[in-house]
Design a protein around this motif. Structure first.
Motif, PDB file in Angstrom:
ATOM      1  N   LYS A 110      78.217  38.465  28.803  1.00 30.30           N
ATOM      2  CA  LYS A 110      77.539  39.512  27.288  1.00 30.30           C
ATOM      3  C   LYS A 110      77.413  41.121  28.370  1.00 30.30           C
ATOM      4  CE  LYS A 110      75.337  35.486  25.637  1.00 30.30           C
ATOM      5  NZ  LYS A 110      73.715  35.421  25.420  1.00 30.30           N
ATOM      6  N   LYS A 111      77.022  41.641  27.611  1.00 34.98           N
ATOM      7  CA  LYS A 111      76.640  43.166  27.638  1.00 34.98           C
ATOM      8  C   LYS A 111      75.374  43.211  28.195  1.00 34.98           C
ATOM      9  CE  LYS A 111      79.469  45.377  24.058  1.00 34.98           C
ATOM     10  NZ  LYS A 111      79.693  45.985  23.147  1.00 34.98           N
ATOM     11  N   ARG A 112      75.409  43.918  29.423  1.00 35.92           N
ATOM     12  CA  ARG A 112      73.891  44.036  30.157  1.00 35.92           C
ATOM     13  C   ARG A 112      73.149  45.328  29.593  1.00 35.92           C
ATOM     14  NH1 ARG A 112      72.402  47.296  35.871  1.00 35.92           N
ATOM     15  NH2 ARG A 112      70.176  47.364  34.927  1.00 35.92           N
ATOM     16  N   ASP A 113      72.009  44.556  28.628  1.00 29.45           N
ATOM     17  CA  ASP A 113      71.086  45.526  28.277  1.00 29.45           C
ATOM     18  C   ASP A 113      69.791  46.317  28.993  1.00 29.45           C
ATOM     19  OD1 ASP A 113      69.045  46.595  26.285  1.00 29.45           O
ATOM     20  OD2 ASP A 113      68.008  44.587  25.686  1.00 29.45           O
ATOM     21  N   PHE A 114      70.334  47.211  28.874  1.00 27.51           N
ATOM     22  CA  PHE A 114      69.464  48.684  29.843  1.00 27.51           C
ATOM     23  C   PHE A 114      68.017  48.833  29.186  1.00 27.51           C
ATOM     24  CE2 PHE A 114      74.016  49.337  31.318  1.00 27.51           C
ATOM     25  CZ  PHE A 114      73.839  49.497  31.797  1.00 27.51           C
ATOM     26  N   GLY A 115      67.604  48.510  27.727  1.00 25.42           N
ATOM     27  CA  GLY A 115      66.424  48.592  27.211  1.00 25.42           C
ATOM     28  C   GLY A 115      66.502  49.734  26.908  1.00 25.42           C
ATOM     29  N   GLY A 328      77.672  53.402  31.019  1.00 23.63           N
ATOM     30  CA  GLY A 328      78.035  54.787  30.970  1.00 23.63           C
ATOM     31  C   GLY A 328      78.661  55.366  30.084  1.00 23.63           C
ATOM     32  N   ARG A 329      80.351  54.886  30.244  1.00 27.35           N
ATOM     33  CA  ARG A 329      80.990  55.733  28.942  1.00 27.35           C
ATOM     34  C   ARG A 329      81.130  54.917  27.732  1.00 27.35           C
ATOM     35  NH1 ARG A 329      86.323  57.360  31.637  1.00 27.35           N
ATOM     36  NH2 ARG A 329      85.805  57.971  33.947  1.00 27.35           N
ATOM     37  N   GLY A 330      80.050  54.067  27.760  1.00 29.34           N
ATOM     38  CA  GLY A 330      79.880  53.601  25.770  1.00 29.34           C
ATOM     39  C   GLY A 330      81.685  53.598  25.414  1.00 29.34           C
ATOM     40  N   ASN A 331      82.012  52.638  26.039  1.00 29.16           N
ATOM     41  CA  ASN A 331      83.327  52.139  25.652  1.00 29.16           C
ATOM     42  C   ASN A 331      83.645  51.566  26.811  1.00 29.16           C
ATOM     43  OD1 ASN A 331      84.650  53.917  27.483  1.00 29.16           O
ATOM     44  ND2 ASN A 331      84.866  55.461  26.178  1.00 29.16           N
ATOM     45  N   TYR A 332      85.975  50.803  26.227  1.00 25.76           N
ATOM     46  CA  TYR A 332      86.061  49.782  27.383  1.00 25.76           C
ATOM     47  C   TYR A 332      87.486  50.083  27.328  1.00 25.76           C
ATOM     48  CZ  TYR A 332      83.633  45.459  25.167  1.00 25.76           C
ATOM     49  OH  TYR A 332      82.796  44.585  24.349  1.00 25.76           O
ATOM     50  N   GLY A 333      87.387  49.523  28.301  1.00 24.20           N
ATOM     51  CA  GLY A 333      88.643  50.780  29.800  1.00 24.20           C
ATOM     52  C   GLY A 333      89.630  49.253  29.890  1.00 24.20           C
ATOM     53  N   LEU A 379      82.017  48.089  37.529  1.00 27.10           N
ATOM     54  CA  LEU A 379      80.665  47.676  38.623  1.00 27.10           C
ATOM     55  C   LEU A 379      79.413  49.018  38.708  1.00 27.10           C
ATOM     56  CD1 LEU A 379      83.212  46.383  41.473  1.00 27.10           C
ATOM     57  CD2 LEU A 379      81.860  44.567  39.388  1.00 27.10           C
ATOM     58  N   LEU A 380      79.849  50.053  39.125  1.00 27.33           N
ATOM     59  CA  LEU A 380      78.422  50.704  39.106  1.00 27.33           C
ATOM     60  C   LEU A 380      77.690  51.204  38.038  1.00 27.33           C
ATOM     61  CD1 LEU A 380      79.952  51.154  42.454  1.00 27.33           C
ATOM     62  CD2 LEU A 380      79.053  53.668  42.051  1.00 27.33           C
ATOM     63  N   GLU A 381      79.111  51.629  36.659  1.00 25.09           N
ATOM     64  CA  GLU A 381      78.384  51.602  35.408  1.00 25.09           C
ATOM     65  C   GLU A 381      77.268  50.129  35.112  1.00 25.09           C
ATOM     66  OE1 GLU A 381      80.553  52.727  32.217  1.00 25.09           O
ATOM     67  OE2 GLU A 381      81.072  54.713  33.679  1.00 25.09           O
ATOM     68  N   THR A 382      77.545  48.967  34.914  1.00 18.62           N
ATOM     69  CA  THR A 382      77.637  48.310  34.808  1.00 18.62           C
ATOM     70  C   THR A 382      75.511  47.473  36.070  1.00 18.62           C
ATOM     71  OG1 THR A 382      79.397  46.756  34.060  1.00 18.62           O
ATOM     72  CG2 THR A 382      77.395  45.594  34.411  1.00 18.62           C
ATOM     73  N   HIS A 383      76.131  47.534  37.039  1.00 19.40           N
ATOM     74  CA  HIS A 383      74.901  47.012  37.894  1.00 19.40           C
ATOM     75  C   HIS A 383      74.178  48.235  38.761  1.00 19.40           C
ATOM     76  CE1 HIS A 383      77.126  43.288  37.926  1.00 19.40           C
ATOM     77  NE2 HIS A 383      77.928  43.709  38.240  1.00 19.40           N
ATOM     78  N   GLN A 384      74.249  49.597  37.686  1.00 21.09           N
ATOM     79  CA  GLN A 384      73.053  50.168  38.126  1.00 21.09           C
ATOM     80  C   GLN A 384      71.685  50.006  38.381  1.00 21.09           C
ATOM     81  OE1 GLN A 384      72.880  53.894  35.441  1.00 21.09           O
ATOM     82  NE2 GLN A 384      74.751  52.602  34.947  1.00 21.09           N
ATOM     83  N   ASP A 385      70.840  50.491  39.443  1.00 20.15           N
ATOM     84  CA  ASP A 385      69.655  50.506  38.340  1.00 20.15           C
ATOM     85  C   ASP A 385      68.900  51.849  38.838  1.00 20.15           C
ATOM     86  OD1 ASP A 385      66.763  50.431  40.156  1.00 20.15           O
ATOM     87  OD2 ASP A 385      67.339  48.139  39.649  1.00 20.15           O
TER      88      ASP A 385
END
Length: 422
Positions: A110-115, A328-333, A379-385
């Motif tokens: 699933k896409k991560r929910d960043f709230g 972060g880009r808001g799209n698929y690559g 990975l960085l865009e998905t798992h950023q804190d």
């Protein structure tokens, strides 16, 4: 003027050498049968490829009426194979009906929910955390290059080790490959050389010899390794893997391909398989499934796509892409692909197998196990804190000395430009 003459001499010597080499065994029975010309034309059109089957048939018919001793015969035969080499591979029947858009096989994770938090883009993350440099590199490596710093460089190595360890468990044989290859190997693999759309870097023919090029992917080196070989059917499928630098001369002004998404050189872990014709479709599904299983523990959302004809390179019979969601880009690559090239490459490189006292051409397949820059973006865009850390997926932590997070790099100071004065 002298330089141009030397280059011309190098190329003419090389062309004479090539003219004495055995021609690739392209399937004349299929392409030179006039009853197949409409099918070949439709295939060229749907794949938006190059090649002229009418030209091929014209040359072939002229060859049939020329006397064997005629001095023009050799030149005409060379021209026939040049035209044949431009034609793309056949297309898998289930793909022929695809329209312009790929077919989504399935979606994984699933896409991560960043709230309420808006995720940052890779370039912003690495700038804030001092993990990468891409600006003002003219004095070292120029445009479309990069330096990964600190724990980002460690993560690059972790991804390589993770992918290689996974492939070894799947009984792939690891090979260390050369990054400089001759023209005939690259073209036999389906690459366009010395054209307006070439992706290949060429070396200076005066200082380095005629027609030497930097490899765009380890697939070419692995295919070249097997050139002019015959394998027992009992030894197939053969599964090889390699880690190499990939050199791409292509550039892009597309906004979605900014930053390190498309660069001139990067590291990639590549898979290459050799099968009998009966095994190749099953092998393609195996490679695709293995890619999915390798990527799923890394925790990013992805789509698996069955690509339409116009997205197939000249060698591919069928191709799957895996696109990752880059929040972060808001799209698929695209982060990975795998292709079945059937006998397109093996006929040009003379790779065969023997079974029951008969010899036939193998099928070759390739797949990306890990293309580093795009995987790092994902990975960085998905798992950023929000607190300025990057979570390291558990599957990669053993290859990062047990680290769970990437933090700001303070070991290497931020880049500060100074103005030199006389």
């Amino acid at each position: 003027m002298i330089r141009r003459k030397l280059i011309s001499l190098c190329r003419s010597n090389y062309n004479r050498l090539c003219s004495s080499m055995t021609q690739p065994d392209i399937d004349l029975g299929y392409y030179c049968d006039v009853s197949n010309s409409s099918e070949v034309k439709q295939n060229i059109s749907s794949r938006k490829g190059v090649g002229n089957i009418d030209r091929v048939l014209d040359i072939y018919n002229r060859l049939k009426v020329i006397d064997v001793a005629d001095e023009t015969r050799d030149a005409l035969k060379q021209e026939l194979y040049r035209e044949l080499s431009k034609l793309p591979n056949k297309t898998h029947p289930s793909v022929q009906g695809h329209e312009d858009d790929p077919i989504v096989v399935h979606e994984l994770n699933k896409k991560r929910d960043f709230g309420k938090h808006s995720p940052l883009e890779f370039s912003e993350i690495t700038r804030l955390m001092n993990l990468m440099r891409t600006d003002k590199l003219g004095q070292t490596c120029g445009h479309k290059s990069y330096y990964f710093l600190g724990e980002l460089a460690e993560l690059e190595e972790a991804l390589i080790k993770y992918a290689v360890s996974y492939l070894i468990k799947e009984n792939f044989k690891l090979v260390s490959v050369p990054d400089i290859l001759p023209k005939n190997v690259l073209e036999s693999c389906g690459m366009s050389i010395n054209s307006d759309r070439t992706q290949i870097y060429s070396l200076d023919p005066i200082h380095h010899g005629p027609d030497l090029y930097l490899s765009g992917t380890a697939e070419m080196s692995l295919a070249g390794l097997l050139m002019n070989t015959v394998h027992s059917s009992t030894d197939l499928p053969l599964k090889l893997a390699a880690v190499s630098r990939c050199f791409r001369a292509e550039t892009s002004s597309i906004i979605d391909e900014r930053g390190v998404y498309r660069v001139h050189q990067f590291t990639k872990v590549e898979m290459f398989a050799v099968t009998t014709p009966q095994q190749s479709e099953e092998m393609l599904e195996y490679i695709r499934t293995m890619q999915e299983q390798m990527f799923m523990p890394l925790g990013f959302n992805m789509k698996v796509l069955d690509m339409p004809p116009h997205e197939l390179g000249a060698p591919a019979y069928r191709k799957y892409d895996i696109e990752a969601w880059m929040p972060g880009r808001g799209n698929y690559g695209e982060v990975s692909s795998c292709s079945n090239c059937t006998d397109y490459q093996s006929r040009r490189l003379n790779i065969k197998y023997k079974q029951d006292n008969t010899t036939n051409y193998v099928h070759t397949l390739n797949g990306t196990a890990c293309a580093i820059p795009r995987m790092l973006i994902t990975l960085l865009e998905t798992h950023q804190d929000t607190k300025g850390k990057i979570f390291i997926p558990e599957a990669l932590q053993p290859f990062m000395n047990g680290k769970k997070y990437i933090t700001k790099n303070t070991a290497i100071p931020d880049l500060k430009l100074t103005k030199k004065t006389k």
